[in-house]
Design a protein around this motif. Structure first.
Motif, PDB file in Angstrom:
ATOM      1  N   THR A   1       0.832  -1.200   0.000  1.00 47.91           N
ATOM      2  CA  THR A   1       0.000   0.000   0.000  1.00 47.91           C
ATOM      3  C   THR A   1       0.871   1.257   0.000  1.00 47.91           C
ATOM      4  OG1 THR A   1      -1.772  -1.157   1.150  1.00 47.91           O
ATOM      5  CG2 THR A   1      -1.815   1.235   1.259  1.00 47.91           C
ATOM      6  N   VAL A   2       1.929   1.250   0.785  1.00 48.14           N
ATOM      7  CA  VAL A   2       2.850   2.397   0.822  1.00 48.14           C
ATOM      8  C   VAL A   2       3.494   2.583  -0.550  1.00 48.14           C
ATOM      9  CG1 VAL A   2       5.026   3.254   1.791  1.00 48.14           C
ATOM     10  CG2 VAL A   2       3.264   2.309   3.298  1.00 48.14           C
ATOM     11  N   GLU A   3       3.969   1.494  -1.167  1.00 46.17           N
ATOM     12  CA  GLU A   3       4.598   1.588  -2.489  1.00 46.17           C
ATOM     13  C   GLU A   3       3.622   2.127  -3.532  1.00 46.17           C
ATOM     14  OE1 GLU A   3       7.760   1.246  -3.407  1.00 46.17           O
ATOM     15  OE2 GLU A   3       8.343   0.759  -1.355  1.00 46.17           O
ATOM     16  N   LEU A   4       2.395   1.624  -3.515  1.00 46.52           N
ATOM     17  CA  LEU A   4       1.390   2.091  -4.468  1.00 46.52           C
ATOM     18  C   LEU A   4       1.034   3.557  -4.219  1.00 46.52           C
ATOM     19  CD1 LEU A   4      -0.917  -1.045  -4.654  1.00 46.52           C
ATOM     20  CD2 LEU A   4       0.566  -0.163  -6.475  1.00 46.52           C
ATOM     21  N   ASP A   5       0.987   3.950  -2.954  1.00 49.63           N
ATOM     22  CA  ASP A   5       0.710   5.345  -2.618  1.00 49.63           C
ATOM     23  C   ASP A   5       1.829   6.255  -3.125  1.00 49.63           C
ATOM     24  OD1 ASP A   5      -1.014   7.295  -1.337  1.00 49.63           O
ATOM     25  OD2 ASP A   5       0.563   7.477   0.186  1.00 49.63           O
ATOM     26  N   LEU A   6       3.079   5.820  -2.973  1.00 55.50           N
ATOM     27  CA  LEU A   6       4.212   6.596  -3.478  1.00 55.50           C
ATOM     28  C   LEU A   6       4.154   6.709  -5.000  1.00 55.50           C
ATOM     29  CD1 LEU A   6       7.055   5.192  -1.199  1.00 55.50           C
ATOM     30  CD2 LEU A   6       6.083   7.505  -1.137  1.00 55.50           C
ATOM     31  N   LEU A   7       3.799   5.614  -5.666  1.00 56.65           N
ATOM     32  CA  LEU A   7       3.676   5.639  -7.118  1.00 56.65           C
ATOM     33  C   LEU A   7       2.544   6.571  -7.551  1.00 56.65           C
ATOM     34  CD1 LEU A   7       4.828   4.385  -9.742  1.00 56.65           C
ATOM     35  CD2 LEU A   7       3.033   2.648  -9.536  1.00 56.65           C
ATOM     36  N   GLY A   8       1.420   6.512  -6.863  1.00 59.56           N
ATOM     37  CA  GLY A   8       0.303   7.417  -7.150  1.00 59.56           C
ATOM     38  C   GLY A   8       0.696   8.869  -6.925  1.00 59.56           C
ATOM     39  N   GLY A   9       1.480   9.118  -5.890  1.00 65.17           N
ATOM     40  CA  GLY A   9       1.971  10.473  -5.621  1.00 65.17           C
ATOM     41  C   GLY A   9       2.871  10.982  -6.731  1.00 65.17           C
ATOM     42  N   GLU A  10       3.706  10.100  -7.256  1.00 63.82           N
ATOM     43  CA  GLU A  10       4.580  10.475  -8.373  1.00 63.82           C
ATOM     44  C   GLU A  10       3.736  10.811  -9.611  1.00 63.82           C
ATOM     45  OE1 GLU A  10       7.720  11.437 -10.734  1.00 63.82           O
ATOM     46  OE2 GLU A  10       7.686  11.209  -8.564  1.00 63.82           O
ATOM     47  N   PHE A  11       2.712  10.007  -9.886  1.00 63.34           N
ATOM     48  CA  PHE A  11       1.809  10.279 -10.999  1.00 63.34           C
ATOM     49  C   PHE A  11       1.143  11.646 -10.809  1.00 63.34           C
ATOM     50  CE2 PHE A  11      -2.491  10.020 -12.849  1.00 63.34           C
ATOM     51  CZ  PHE A  11      -2.173   9.776 -14.180  1.00 63.34           C
ATOM     52  N   ALA A  12       0.671  11.897  -9.593  1.00 57.33           N
ATOM     53  CA  ALA A  12       0.008  13.174  -9.297  1.00 57.33           C
ATOM     54  C   ALA A  12       0.960  14.347  -9.535  1.00 57.33           C
ATOM     55  CB  ALA A  12      -0.502  13.179  -7.856  1.00 57.33           C
ATOM     56  N   ARG A  13       2.185  14.262  -9.017  1.00 56.27           N
ATOM     57  CA  ARG A  13       3.158  15.354  -9.187  1.00 56.27           C
ATOM     58  C   ARG A  13       3.468  15.597 -10.662  1.00 56.27           C
ATOM     59  NH1 ARG A  13       4.925  12.942  -4.778  1.00 56.27           N
ATOM     60  NH2 ARG A  13       6.477  11.640  -5.782  1.00 56.27           N
ATOM     61  N   ARG A  14       3.673  14.540 -11.408  1.00 59.16           N
ATOM     62  CA  ARG A  14       4.030  14.687 -12.829  1.00 59.16           C
ATOM     63  C   ARG A  14       2.923  15.340 -13.646  1.00 59.16           C
ATOM     64  NH1 ARG A  14       7.141   9.298 -14.996  1.00 59.16           N
ATOM     65  NH2 ARG A  14       8.769   9.282 -13.409  1.00 59.16           N
ATOM     66  N   HIS A  15       1.688  15.177 -13.214  1.00 57.70           N
ATOM     67  CA  HIS A  15       0.567  15.660 -14.020  1.00 57.70           C
ATOM     68  C   HIS A  15      -0.232  16.764 -13.351  1.00 57.70           C
ATOM     69  CE1 HIS A  15       1.495  12.623 -16.931  1.00 57.70           C
ATOM     70  NE2 HIS A  15       1.528  11.727 -15.968  1.00 57.70           N
ATOM     71  N   GLY A  16       0.349  17.392 -12.324  1.00 57.99           N
ATOM     72  CA  GLY A  16      -0.288  18.534 -11.675  1.00 57.99           C
ATOM     73  C   GLY A  16      -1.596  18.195 -10.987  1.00 57.99           C
ATOM     74  N   LEU A  17      -1.677  16.997 -10.398  1.00 57.18           N
ATOM     75  CA  LEU A  17      -2.890  16.541  -9.726  1.00 57.18           C
ATOM     76  C   LEU A  17      -2.686  16.487  -8.222  1.00 57.18           C
ATOM     77  CD1 LEU A  17      -3.693  13.525 -12.078  1.00 57.18           C
ATOM     78  CD2 LEU A  17      -4.797  15.767 -12.100  1.00 57.18           C
ATOM     79  N   HIS A  18      -3.768  16.552  -7.510  1.00 52.80           N
ATOM     80  CA  HIS A  18      -3.778  16.326  -6.068  1.00 52.80           C
ATOM     81  C   HIS A  18      -3.944  14.820  -5.865  1.00 52.80           C
ATOM     82  CE1 HIS A  18      -5.428  16.241  -2.002  1.00 52.80           C
ATOM     83  NE2 HIS A  18      -4.810  17.384  -1.834  1.00 52.80           N
ATOM     84  N   PRO A  19      -3.407  14.250  -4.790  1.00 48.74           N
ATOM     85  CA  PRO A  19      -3.608  12.811  -4.556  1.00 48.74           C
ATOM     86  C   PRO A  19      -5.089  12.393  -4.572  1.00 48.74           C
ATOM     87  CG  PRO A  19      -1.906  13.624  -3.097  1.00 48.74           C
ATOM     88  CD  PRO A  19      -2.488  14.831  -3.799  1.00 48.74           C
ATOM     89  N   THR A  20      -5.975  13.271  -4.131  1.00 47.98           N
ATOM     90  CA  THR A  20      -7.399  12.950  -4.174  1.00 47.98           C
ATOM     91  C   THR A  20      -7.885  12.863  -5.620  1.00 47.98           C
ATOM     92  OG1 THR A  20      -7.724  14.039  -2.053  1.00 47.98           O
ATOM     93  CG2 THR A  20      -9.698  13.631  -3.357  1.00 47.98           C
ATOM     94  N   ASP A  21      -7.297  13.660  -6.509  1.00 45.57           N
ATOM     95  CA  ASP A  21      -7.643  13.577  -7.930  1.00 45.57           C
ATOM     96  C   ASP A  21      -7.309  12.187  -8.470  1.00 45.57           C
ATOM     97  OD1 ASP A  21      -8.132  16.288  -7.582  1.00 45.57           O
ATOM     98  OD2 ASP A  21      -6.446  16.955  -8.804  1.00 45.57           O
TER      99      ASP A  21
ATOM    100  N   LEU B   1     -13.170  19.436  -6.980  1.00 45.86           N
ATOM    101  CA  LEU B   1     -12.334  18.392  -7.561  1.00 45.86           C
ATOM    102  C   LEU B   1     -12.735  18.157  -9.025  1.00 45.86           C
ATOM    103  CD1 LEU B   1     -11.313  15.028  -6.024  1.00 45.86           C
ATOM    104  CD2 LEU B   1     -12.489  15.038  -8.190  1.00 45.86           C
ATOM    105  N   VAL B   2     -14.024  17.989  -9.277  1.00 49.86           N
ATOM    106  CA  VAL B   2     -14.500  17.742 -10.646  1.00 49.86           C
ATOM    107  C   VAL B   2     -14.216  18.957 -11.529  1.00 49.86           C
ATOM    108  CG1 VAL B   2     -16.526  17.297 -12.091  1.00 49.86           C
ATOM    109  CG2 VAL B   2     -16.210  16.014  -9.962  1.00 49.86           C
ATOM    110  N   ASP B   3     -14.434  20.159 -11.017  1.00 52.49           N
ATOM    111  CA  ASP B   3     -14.119  21.372 -11.788  1.00 52.49           C
ATOM    112  C   ASP B   3     -12.644  21.381 -12.191  1.00 52.49           C
ATOM    113  OD1 ASP B   3     -16.729  22.310 -11.532  1.00 52.49           O
ATOM    114  OD2 ASP B   3     -16.237  23.764  -9.956  1.00 52.49           O
ATOM    115  N   ARG B   4     -11.774  21.081 -11.236  1.00 49.08           N
ATOM    116  CA  ARG B   4     -10.326  21.080 -11.487  1.00 49.08           C
ATOM    117  C   ARG B   4      -9.968  20.012 -12.532  1.00 49.08           C
ATOM    118  NH1 ARG B   4      -8.994  20.732  -6.521  1.00 49.08           N
ATOM    119  NH2 ARG B   4      -8.849  18.484  -6.334  1.00 49.08           N
TER     120      ARG B   4
END
Length: 156
Positions: free
Chosen positions: A18-38, A74-77
């Protein structure tokens, strides 16, 4: 070793995954200007689409544990970023549904595709019975988390 030690090791492995997947999701979010909730919202929308389910903003809010104003922002963003669009429900014109844009699907495939490929390859070494056991385990663990998770209390 205690009787429950093997189960505790599995839970520990699941927590580490779960931690590894969360870190990967965080990297995806950073690369694409998203919030983790996005990212979590995109995952919910992808899973709903794969299941052939239409989902409204209210349903998305419920699945993410968000209030209506937060999910609207969130949806607007995500709409501004070109990841989702709002569509009228053809069965009930008063209802607005969320749909993934091709851009979101392409970004997800390009980023998470290698992981999915690695996972599929790794699982090919398992027998069908082992895959069924893993599937059952993950389903039971998901249900355990959902049962344990407490909604926010007013005033917290």
């Amino acid at each position: 070793m205690t009787d429950d030690e093997p189960a505790r090791r599995l839970v520990s492995q699941l927590r580490a995954l779960t931690v590894e997947l969360d870190l990967l999701g965080g990297e995806f979010a950073r690369r694409h200007g998203l919030h983790p909730t996005d990212v979590r919202a995109l995952i919910v929308l992808v899973e709903a689409e794969r299941a052939g389910q239409a989902i409204s903003a209210g349903q998305l809010a419920g699945r993410l544990g968000l209030d209506s104003s937060t999910v609207t922002a969130l949806v607007d963003r995500m709409e501004r970023l070109g990841h989702v669009r709002r569509e009228r429900d053809t069965g009930d014109r008063r209802r607005v549904l969320l749909a993934l844009e091709d851009r979101a699907d392409e970004l997800g495939r390009s980023f998470f595709g290698p992981l999915i490929g690695e996972a599929v390859t790794a699982l090919s070494a398992f027998t069908p019975a082992e895959v069924a056991a893993v599937d059952r385990f993950l389903h039971v663990m998901r249900q355990a988390v959902a049962t344990t998770r407490q909604p926010d209390e007013p005033g917290r």
